[in-house]
Every structure is written in C-alpha cells, then in structure tokens.
Scaffold this motif. Structure first.
Motif, PDB file in Angstrom:
ATOM      1  N   THR A   2      56.301  11.965  12.130  1.00  0.00           N
ATOM      2  CA  THR A   2      54.879  12.185  12.394  1.00  0.00           C
ATOM      3  C   THR A   2      54.660  12.714  13.807  1.00  0.00           C
ATOM      4  O   THR A   2      53.892  13.667  14.023  1.00  0.00           O
ATOM      5  CB  THR A   2      54.083  10.885  12.199  1.00  0.00           C
ATOM      6  OG1 THR A   2      54.322  10.376  10.880  1.00  0.00           O
ATOM      7  CG2 THR A   2      52.602  11.115  12.388  1.00  0.00           C
ATOM      8  N   TYR A  39      53.153  16.584  14.892  1.00  0.00           N
ATOM      9  CA  TYR A  39      52.016  16.839  15.784  1.00  0.00           C
ATOM     10  C   TYR A  39      52.458  17.550  17.060  1.00  0.00           C
ATOM     11  O   TYR A  39      51.686  18.341  17.621  1.00  0.00           O
ATOM     12  CB  TYR A  39      51.318  15.528  16.140  1.00  0.00           C
ATOM     13  CG  TYR A  39      50.380  15.043  15.070  1.00  0.00           C
ATOM     14  CD1 TYR A  39      49.283  15.799  14.675  1.00  0.00           C
ATOM     15  CD2 TYR A  39      50.577  13.818  14.452  1.00  0.00           C
ATOM     16  CE1 TYR A  39      48.428  15.363  13.691  1.00  0.00           C
ATOM     17  CE2 TYR A  39      49.716  13.358  13.465  1.00  0.00           C
ATOM     18  CZ  TYR A  39      48.640  14.137  13.089  1.00  0.00           C
ATOM     19  OH  TYR A  39      47.789  13.700  12.106  1.00  0.00           O
ATOM     20  N   ASN A  47      55.460  18.835   7.295  1.00  0.00           N
ATOM     21  CA  ASN A  47      54.096  18.453   7.645  1.00  0.00           C
ATOM     22  C   ASN A  47      53.458  19.362   8.684  1.00  0.00           C
ATOM     23  O   ASN A  47      52.239  19.306   8.878  1.00  0.00           O
ATOM     24  CB  ASN A  47      54.074  17.011   8.162  1.00  0.00           C
ATOM     25  CG  ASN A  47      54.047  15.991   7.058  1.00  0.00           C
ATOM     26  OD1 ASN A  47      52.997  15.556   6.615  1.00  0.00           O
ATOM     27  ND2 ASN A  47      55.230  15.600   6.602  1.00  0.00           N
ATOM     28  N   ALA A 102      45.678  11.298  11.361  1.00  0.00           N
ATOM     29  CA  ALA A 102      46.914  10.585  11.688  1.00  0.00           C
ATOM     30  C   ALA A 102      47.168   9.441  10.719  1.00  0.00           C
ATOM     31  O   ALA A 102      48.310   9.193  10.316  1.00  0.00           O
ATOM     32  CB  ALA A 102      46.857  10.072  13.121  1.00  0.00           C
ATOM     33  N   ARG A 157      48.168  10.994   7.390  1.00  0.00           N
ATOM     34  CA  ARG A 157      49.440  11.720   7.521  1.00  0.00           C
ATOM     35  C   ARG A 157      50.613  10.751   7.634  1.00  0.00           C
ATOM     36  O   ARG A 157      51.671  10.962   7.047  1.00  0.00           O
ATOM     37  CB  ARG A 157      49.417  12.657   8.728  1.00  0.00           C
ATOM     38  CG  ARG A 157      50.622  13.615   8.738  1.00  0.00           C
ATOM     39  CD  ARG A 157      50.372  14.771   9.666  1.00  0.00           C
ATOM     40  NE  ARG A 157      49.147  15.470   9.335  1.00  0.00           N
ATOM     41  CZ  ARG A 157      49.039  16.343   8.344  1.00  0.00           C
ATOM     42  NH1 ARG A 157      50.086  16.614   7.580  1.00  0.00           N
ATOM     43  NH2 ARG A 157      47.879  16.938   8.096  1.00  0.00           N
ATOM     44  N   LEU A 158      50.444   9.681   8.414  1.00  0.00           N
ATOM     45  CA  LEU A 158      51.520   8.694   8.536  1.00  0.00           C
ATOM     46  C   LEU A 158      51.804   8.052   7.186  1.00  0.00           C
ATOM     47  O   LEU A 158      52.958   7.807   6.842  1.00  0.00           O
ATOM     48  CB  LEU A 158      51.147   7.631   9.568  1.00  0.00           C
ATOM     49  CG  LEU A 158      52.180   6.534   9.802  1.00  0.00           C
ATOM     50  CD1 LEU A 158      53.515   7.120  10.248  1.00  0.00           C
ATOM     51  CD2 LEU A 158      51.681   5.528  10.831  1.00  0.00           C
ATOM     52  N   VAL A 179      53.748  10.598   5.228  1.00  0.00           N
ATOM     53  CA  VAL A 179      55.110  10.707   5.757  1.00  0.00           C
ATOM     54  C   VAL A 179      55.949   9.514   5.321  1.00  0.00           C
ATOM     55  O   VAL A 179      57.124   9.663   4.946  1.00  0.00           O
ATOM     56  CB  VAL A 179      55.073  10.821   7.295  1.00  0.00           C
ATOM     57  CG1 VAL A 179      56.459  10.613   7.885  1.00  0.00           C
ATOM     58  CG2 VAL A 179      54.542  12.183   7.709  1.00  0.00           C
TER      59      VAL A 179
END
Length: 275
Positions: free
Chosen positions: A79, A83, A143, A194, A197-198, A201
C-alpha cells in the motif's frame, strides 16, 4: 444543543477491537510462539494442541502466531509503495500544463488498469518466482494505476482554483503548490481511499499467497493455512476458520476505523465552518 458524539463511537470501538487482535498476533505472535515441539498426526484435536494440528501435524496455534506477520507487513508495504508512486504521478498529471506530458504519464497506467490485478500477478509469477518482497512490489504495481487516477481526479479540481494560479504568479515552487496546497486539499479523499485500498491489498496479498505466489507451500502464513488445510475443514475446522476470521477481522476493522475517523473529521469541519 445536542453535544457532539465523541470519536469513540460503537463503530470506532468495534473497528479498533477487530484490528487490534490480528495486529497484535501478527506483530508479537512470533515472539511468544515458543518451541514447535514434535509433530503429531495430521488434522487432530486435543493431545496438547488446543486448536489441533494442521495438514502436516504442526500445532495450529503456533502457526497462527507465526502466520500473520507476512500478510500484514506485505500488505502495508504494498500500500505504501503504491501511494509512493501514485501520488507524484497523479499530482504531475493534474498540475502539468503540457498535454503531451499528461498523456505520457496517464496512458500507460490505463493499459495496466485494463489487466485484472490478480491476473497481472499470476502472469508475472509465471516468469519468475517472487518472494515476499517481490509479492509486495507486484501488488503495489497492480494498485498504482487506480491510485494514480484517483489522485489526479482529486487534484484536478484543486489545481483549477484561482489560488493555484496566484501561487504560480508569485513564483512558488511546484513542490509548494502540489504538496502545500493541492495535496492538503485532497487529504480526506486520500484517507477514504486508503481504507478501502488497504482492504483490497490485504485480500489480494492473501489471495496470491492462497495460490502459492510469493510464499512456500508449507509456510506459516494465514492465507496458506486456509489453502492447505481446507481439505480437512470438516475434520479439523480451526486450522481454516481461525486464520480466515483473522484476515476478515483485519480488513473489516480497518474500514470501520477509517469511516469513523472520516465522520469525525467531517463533523469538525462542519462545526468550524458553521456561522
């Protein structure tokens, strides 16, 4: 006037509990795992093994203590790496005045975005065998396109404000404009992304490990435990249920925490702007 609700709502407390349990097990579990001891028969309960044994006769509880760190650290690293690449690319695409540069930055990402994440990982895994670091890099790569497009979309609105043009006329640096103004204006969007997305992931890392990508077939890993022990699910369910529940608790709790934090931030913003 009704007093504002504190941050520690029921949702926040639940999220914190769900996250704390798997995190503590992942980070501190190996310290307290102890001696593995002799192996017993496969898929047995009792006999000194309070969660039973796994498919090769290892103690399930000890495997749970060892198996969280690879999943959690790989997901966090992937992650952060995603970013780390997506933020400068997305900001550059939103702030550049050169259409050609924007096309060069964003169009290759569109090509990657067209390939499903898991398929991309499996395709690369057929060429070389990635370890934990390689798996983190692959998941991050999968990602980056989506994260960069989200950053660009969030930054475009802020980049079109008169304040940005004023900063440019004052001779402010690109870094000052991109990070100091545009970046700050999209913090809530990034925070919301976030959390989801986490979660994605974590599931992608667990799925890749479930398919044997990046880990050994008999590794102490929560996802591998679910895969390798599923044949004995109805004989010895704890070897599958416990690691699966820990993965679900971590992802669900992460989303609850981010949602609670965003709700609190929005409440404070409305309070500050209220006349």
């Amino acid at each position: 006037m009704r007093a504002p609700r504190p941050l520690r709502t029921g949702r926040f407390a639940l999220g914190l509990t769900l996250v704390a349990v798997p995190l503590v097990l992942a980070l501190l579990g190996p310290v307290f795992a102890g001696d593995p001891g002799p192996r017993a028969a496969s898929f047995t309960l009792g006999d000194g093994h309070w969660l039973g044994t796994d498919f090769v006769g290892r103690d399930v509880w000890r495997q749970v203590l060892h198996g969280g760190r690879p999943v959690v650290l790989t997901a966090l690293a992937a992650t952060a790496l995603a970013y780390l690449v997506a933020l400068p690319v997305g900001l550059a695409g939103a702030l550049t005045r050169h259409r050609l540069l924007e096309e060069l930055l964003m169009r290759p990402l569109d090509v990657l975005l067209a390939v499903p994440s898991l398929l991309l990982i499996l395709l690369v895994a057929t060429v070389f065998t990635p370890g934990a670091v390689g798996l983190a890099l692959l998941v991050a790569l999968a990602n980056v396109p989506d994260a960069a497009r989200l950053v660009r979309a969030a930054a475009t609105e802020a980049a079109a404000r008169p304040a940005v043009e004023a900063l440019r006329m004052q001779g402010e640096t690109w870094w000052r404009i991109a990070v100091g103004y545009v970046g700050r204006s999209m913090l809530r969007t990034l925070a919301a992304d976030a959390g989801t997305r986490l979660t994605g992931v974590l599931y992608l890392v667990a799925t890749a490990a479930f398919l044997g990508v990046g880990v050994a077939p008999d590794a102490a890993d929560w996802a591998v435990m679910v895969d390798r022990n599923r044949t004995g699910l109805f004989v010895q369910p704890w070897a599958v249920v416990v690691p699966a529940v820990l993965i679900v608790a971590l992802t669900t709790g992460t989303n609850l925490l981010f949602d609670a934090a965003l709700d609190e931030g929005g409440r404070r913003t409305r309070k500050e702007t209220r006349p």
